[in-house]
Design an enzyme around this catalytic site. Structure first.
Site: not given
Length: 263
Positions: A50, A52, A110, A199
């Protein structure tokens, strides 16, 4: 029929993956609109991550149930014809009925793109985070080693009211530096990531690279379980979802409907 698709998208103008009531600018929403129009009924799409608002994807995985006479190739072509130009389906296949893109995921990869030095990344500006400070990548690599493994990552979770387990396994954090181009890429491989976790990890590593933290501080930071002790949340534009693995080898679980949220 249950379909599994691979997606690419530039997330710059979207409010994230997940469908929302107050906006139509979501990746899930765009997919569901196109598929529901084709089916003549509401179709729900499940995404593996999901992502962002502002986050991009090279290899997002999604699944949906659809009855259609179209071949897989025709369905892929239909989706790419009617989806926005910054969203593309790169792969499609039929999977068992119980397959769920998010709940069955074992590992996710990622990567975060950084531009450093004096040169401004004019053409890549929406896809990288520019850092003007001089970065010590060796210290960042040392700090990353402390963050690898199975830990309680509550200090790296932006959801202050998280009630579920915040224990995750980060398999590897790899840093590649291309000094000639003034670019660097940090890759995160894990069994699941908390809300803004990648992040915040990235922001913390950048602070190490800037000399604001020591690599060995990562141990105490993990033990603190306090978000206020971790670094800043790196901007969304540098983050990409690269790959989702459904291979249980090395996962420590059979990956059968084990929910890990929130990316």
């Amino acid at each position: 029929m249950n379909y599994k698709i691979i997606l690419q998208y530039e997330g710059t103008r979207y409010d994230g993956w997940q469908r929302q009531k107050h906006t139509e600018q979501t990746i899930q929403g765009k997919l569901e609109q196109v598929l529901s129009r084709l089916a003549g009924e509401t179709i729900e799409v499940n995404g593996a991550g999901r992502t962002d608002a502002g986050v991009h994807a090279f290899g997002q995985v999604a699944n949906f149930h659809l009855d259609t006479e179209l071949t897989d190739g025709e369905l892929k072509k239909y989706l790419n014809r009617y989806l926005p130009e910054d969203v593309a389906v790169t792969g499609i296949e039929r999977v068992p009925p119980r397959f769920h893109a998010r709940l069955n995921a074992c590992w996710k990869v990622y990567h975060y793109q950084i531009a450093f030095g004096e040169a401004k990344p004019v053409f890549e500006r929406k896809l990288v985070y520019r850092v003007e400070e001089v970065l010590d990548f060796e210290k960042m690599e040392k700090a990353a080693k402390f963050l690898e493994g199975t830990h309680d990552f509550r200090a790296f979770c932006a959801n202050k009211h998280m009630k579920k387990s915040t224990v995750r396994t980060v398999r590897r954090i790899g840093i590649q530096v291309h000094k000639k181009d003034g670019m660097a890429s940090v890759t995160f491989t894990g069994d699941g990531f908390l809300y803004h976790m990648v992040r915040i990890l990235m922001g913390t590593l950048l602070e190490v690279g800037m000399g604001k933290r020591r690599p060995e501080d990562m141990e105490a930071l993990l033990e603190s379980r306090d978000r206020e002790q971790a670094g800043f949340t790196a901007p969304a534009q540098g983050l990409f979802l690269d790959y989702v693995s459904y291979d249980s080898r090395g996962c420590g679980t059979d990956c059968e409907y084990e929910e890990k949220e929130d990316d």
